[in-house]
Design a protein around this motif. Structure first.
Motif, PDB file in Angstrom:
ATOM      1  N   LEU A  44       0.786  -1.233   0.000  1.00  0.00           N
ATOM      2  CA  LEU A  44       0.000   0.000   0.000  1.00  0.00           C
ATOM      3  C   LEU A  44       0.820   1.286   0.000  1.00  0.00           C
ATOM      4  N   VAL A  45       1.981   1.271   0.629  1.00  0.00           N
ATOM      5  CA  VAL A  45       2.738   2.512   0.801  1.00  0.00           C
ATOM      6  C   VAL A  45       3.509   2.832  -0.483  1.00  0.00           C
ATOM      7  N   PRO A  46       3.345   4.045  -1.022  1.00  0.00           N
ATOM      8  CA  PRO A  46       4.042   4.424  -2.260  1.00  0.00           C
ATOM      9  C   PRO A  46       5.559   4.456  -2.057  1.00  0.00           C
ATOM     10  N   PRO A  47       6.325   4.240  -3.129  1.00  0.00           N
ATOM     11  CA  PRO A  47       7.796   4.206  -3.015  1.00  0.00           C
ATOM     12  C   PRO A  47       8.379   5.475  -2.411  1.00  0.00           C
ATOM     13  N   GLU A  48       7.835   6.642  -2.789  1.00  0.00           N
ATOM     14  CA  GLU A  48       8.405   7.886  -2.265  1.00  0.00           C
ATOM     15  C   GLU A  48       8.186   8.017  -0.764  1.00  0.00           C
ATOM     16  N   VAL A  49       7.077   7.472  -0.270  1.00  0.00           N
ATOM     17  CA  VAL A  49       6.834   7.488   1.173  1.00  0.00           C
ATOM     18  C   VAL A  49       7.752   6.492   1.873  1.00  0.00           C
ATOM     19  N   LYS A  50       7.959   5.324   1.251  1.00  0.00           N
ATOM     20  CA  LYS A  50       8.882   4.341   1.831  1.00  0.00           C
ATOM     21  C   LYS A  50      10.287   4.919   1.953  1.00  0.00           C
ATOM     22  N   GLU A  51      10.695   5.698   0.950  1.00  0.00           N
ATOM     23  CA  GLU A  51      12.019   6.320   1.010  1.00  0.00           C
ATOM     24  C   GLU A  51      12.122   7.272   2.194  1.00  0.00           C
ATOM     25  N   LYS A  52      11.054   8.036   2.415  1.00  0.00           N
ATOM     26  CA  LYS A  52      11.033   8.949   3.561  1.00  0.00           C
ATOM     27  C   LYS A  52      11.052   8.174   4.879  1.00  0.00           C
ATOM     28  N   VAL A  53      10.281   7.090   4.943  1.00  0.00           N
ATOM     29  CA  VAL A  53      10.247   6.274   6.160  1.00  0.00           C
ATOM     30  C   VAL A  53      11.610   5.664   6.434  1.00  0.00           C
ATOM     31  N   ASP A  54      12.274   5.171   5.400  1.00  0.00           N
ATOM     32  CA  ASP A  54      13.620   4.595   5.570  1.00  0.00           C
ATOM     33  C   ASP A  54      14.578   5.624   6.155  1.00  0.00           C
ATOM     34  N   GLN A  55      14.471   6.868   5.677  1.00  0.00           N
ATOM     35  CA  GLN A  55      15.338   7.929   6.185  1.00  0.00           C
ATOM     36  C   GLN A  55      15.046   8.217   7.656  1.00  0.00           C
ATOM     37  N   GLU A  56      13.770   8.236   8.013  1.00  0.00           N
ATOM     38  CA  GLU A  56      13.392   8.488   9.402  1.00  0.00           C
ATOM     39  C   GLU A  56      13.886   7.365  10.318  1.00  0.00           C
ATOM     40  N   ILE A  57      13.776   6.115   9.838  1.00  0.00           N
ATOM     41  CA  ILE A  57      14.259   4.984  10.633  1.00  0.00           C
ATOM     42  C   ILE A  57      15.768   5.079  10.847  1.00  0.00           C
ATOM     43  N   LEU A  58      16.494   5.429   9.776  1.00  0.00           N
ATOM     44  CA  LEU A  58      17.945   5.556   9.881  1.00  0.00           C
ATOM     45  C   LEU A  58      18.329   6.644  10.874  1.00  0.00           C
ATOM     46  N   GLU A  59      17.662   7.784  10.791  1.00  0.00           N
ATOM     47  CA  GLU A  59      17.997   8.884  11.705  1.00  0.00           C
ATOM     48  C   GLU A  59      17.649   8.530  13.137  1.00  0.00           C
ATOM     49  N   GLU A  60      16.551   7.800  13.322  1.00  0.00           N
ATOM     50  CA  GLU A  60      16.190   7.376  14.676  1.00  0.00           C
ATOM     51  C   GLU A  60      17.221   6.390  15.223  1.00  0.00           C
ATOM     52  N   HIS A  61      17.697   5.482  14.385  1.00  0.00           N
ATOM     53  CA  HIS A  61      18.757   4.554  14.799  1.00  0.00           C
ATOM     54  C   HIS A  61      20.011   5.335  15.206  1.00  0.00           C
ATOM     55  N   ASN A  62      20.357   6.353  14.419  1.00  0.00           N
ATOM     56  CA  ASN A  62      21.550   7.145  14.720  1.00  0.00           C
ATOM     57  C   ASN A  62      21.397   7.879  16.044  1.00  0.00           C
ATOM     58  N   TYR A  95      19.516  21.354  18.367  1.00  0.00           N
ATOM     59  CA  TYR A  95      18.082  21.137  18.554  1.00  0.00           C
ATOM     60  C   TYR A  95      17.813  20.527  19.925  1.00  0.00           C
ATOM     61  N   ASP A  96      18.577  19.513  20.309  1.00  0.00           N
ATOM     62  CA  ASP A  96      18.389  18.871  21.613  1.00  0.00           C
ATOM     63  C   ASP A  96      18.614  19.870  22.746  1.00  0.00           C
ATOM     64  N   ALA A  97      19.687  20.653  22.643  1.00  0.00           N
ATOM     65  CA  ALA A  97      20.016  21.607  23.704  1.00  0.00           C
ATOM     66  C   ALA A  97      18.962  22.696  23.800  1.00  0.00           C
ATOM     67  N   ALA A  98      18.508  23.199  22.658  1.00  0.00           N
ATOM     68  CA  ALA A  98      17.482  24.249  22.649  1.00  0.00           C
ATOM     69  C   ALA A  98      16.153  23.710  23.162  1.00  0.00           C
ATOM     70  N   LEU A  99      15.808  22.484  22.770  1.00  0.00           N
ATOM     71  CA  LEU A  99      14.548  21.894  23.210  1.00  0.00           C
ATOM     72  C   LEU A  99      14.551  21.664  24.719  1.00  0.00           C
ATOM     73  N   LYS A 186       1.756  19.444  13.810  1.00  0.00           N
ATOM     74  CA  LYS A 186       1.815  17.995  13.997  1.00  0.00           C
ATOM     75  C   LYS A 186       2.860  17.405  13.053  1.00  0.00           C
ATOM     76  N   TYR A 187       4.120  17.627  13.416  1.00  0.00           N
ATOM     77  CA  TYR A 187       5.225  17.168  12.586  1.00  0.00           C
ATOM     78  C   TYR A 187       5.918  15.983  13.254  1.00  0.00           C
ATOM     79  N   SER A 188       6.567  15.178  12.440  1.00  0.00           N
ATOM     80  CA  SER A 188       7.363  14.083  12.987  1.00  0.00           C
ATOM     81  C   SER A 188       8.633  14.651  13.611  1.00  0.00           C
ATOM     82  N   GLU A 189       9.321  13.809  14.382  1.00  0.00           N
ATOM     83  CA  GLU A 189      10.578  14.237  15.006  1.00  0.00           C
ATOM     84  C   GLU A 189      11.591  14.666  13.953  1.00  0.00           C
ATOM     85  N   VAL A 194      14.522  19.062  10.989  1.00  0.00           N
ATOM     86  CA  VAL A 194      14.830  19.705   9.712  1.00  0.00           C
ATOM     87  C   VAL A 194      14.364  21.144   9.715  1.00  0.00           C
ATOM     88  N   MET A 195      13.135  21.386  10.172  1.00  0.00           N
ATOM     89  CA  MET A 195      12.595  22.751  10.207  1.00  0.00           C
ATOM     90  C   MET A 195      13.423  23.639  11.122  1.00  0.00           C
TER      91      MET A 195
END
Length: 220
Positions: A44-62, A95-99, A186-189, A194-195
């Motif tokens: 169901l998930v379009p390729p462009e969304v999967k690419e974004k999800v993969d990036q989010e997973i990688l950044e969360e792992h990091n 970002y972490d320090a400011a938050l 309502k943005y993701s982490e 990025v913003m």
């Protein structure tokens, strides 16, 4: 850290019948349901969304790796000329320090001691100033040290030294205003980070292009 619970209502008689088919091995049923979710994701998930999800997973792992393996050097100074030095987990970027300031320290700085504010950090340990300075000098060659942060509540600045060794100072009010805009939607982490970084880059360009105002941003 990456998983979330997903609950839904289902007829208990039908559920019990399904569990019976798995010989009451609920773990096997759980894995079967997970496999079905993976199939739905693939179909169901379009390729462009999967690419974004993969990036989010990688950044969360990091970020998780940084939390598990790295620490920040943190110094806080208040209007009474009191200083505390410590190391803490969970602060690995501006970002972490400011938050941390935005969510916790801003509301505490006028009424609470620095020790009380330090209690809001994860896995912290006191340092004396000489040891803090030694670790600061070692930061460039010690990958465990993610950053060096100075919260100066007397003058209202947050100074930070990243892995490149450059110390940059920011007005805490400016950081709070940027986070007001980032946190209101309502943005993701990943989107928030990025913003925030984009707004900081725009702010730095404006300051560097127009001349530095007192108490705004300092390149030290």
């Amino acid at each position: 850290m990456f998983d979330t619970n997903f609950d839904f209502d289902y007829n208990r008689y039908k559920l019990n019948a399904v569990i019976d088919c798995f010989n009451h091995e609920e773990e096997e049923l759980r894995m079967e349901l997970i496999n079905h979710m993976e199939k739905l994701y693939d179909e169901l998930v379009p390729p462009e969304v999967k690419e974004k999800v993969d990036q989010e997973i990688l950044e969360e792992h990091n970020r998780q790796w940084q939390y598990d393996n790295c620490f920040a050097l943190i110094h806080m100074h208040d209007a009474d000329d009191v200083n505390v030095f410590f190391v803490a987990k969970g602060v690995n970027s501006l970002y972490d320090a400011a938050l941390k300031y935005y969510c916790d320290l801003a509301d505490m700085k006028d009424e609470y001691s620095l020790d009380s504010m330090m209690d809001t950090f994860d896995s912290y340990d006191y340092l004396d100033e000489p040891v803090f300075n030694v670790l600061s000098d070692a930061q460039a060659n010690d990958k465990r040290i993610s950053c060096e942060v100075h919260y100066d509540f007397e003058v209202g600045t947050l100074e930070m030294r990243g892995s490149d060794g450059t110390m940059v100072g920011y007005d805490m009010n400016v950081l709070s205003n940027i986070l007001d805009n980032v946190e209101c939607g309502k943005y993701s982490e990943v989107q928030k980070r990025v913003m925030f970084n984009e707004d900081i880059e725009t702010y730095l360009q404006e300051i560097n292009g127009e001349g530095q105002d007192e108490g705004s941003t300092m390149h030290l």
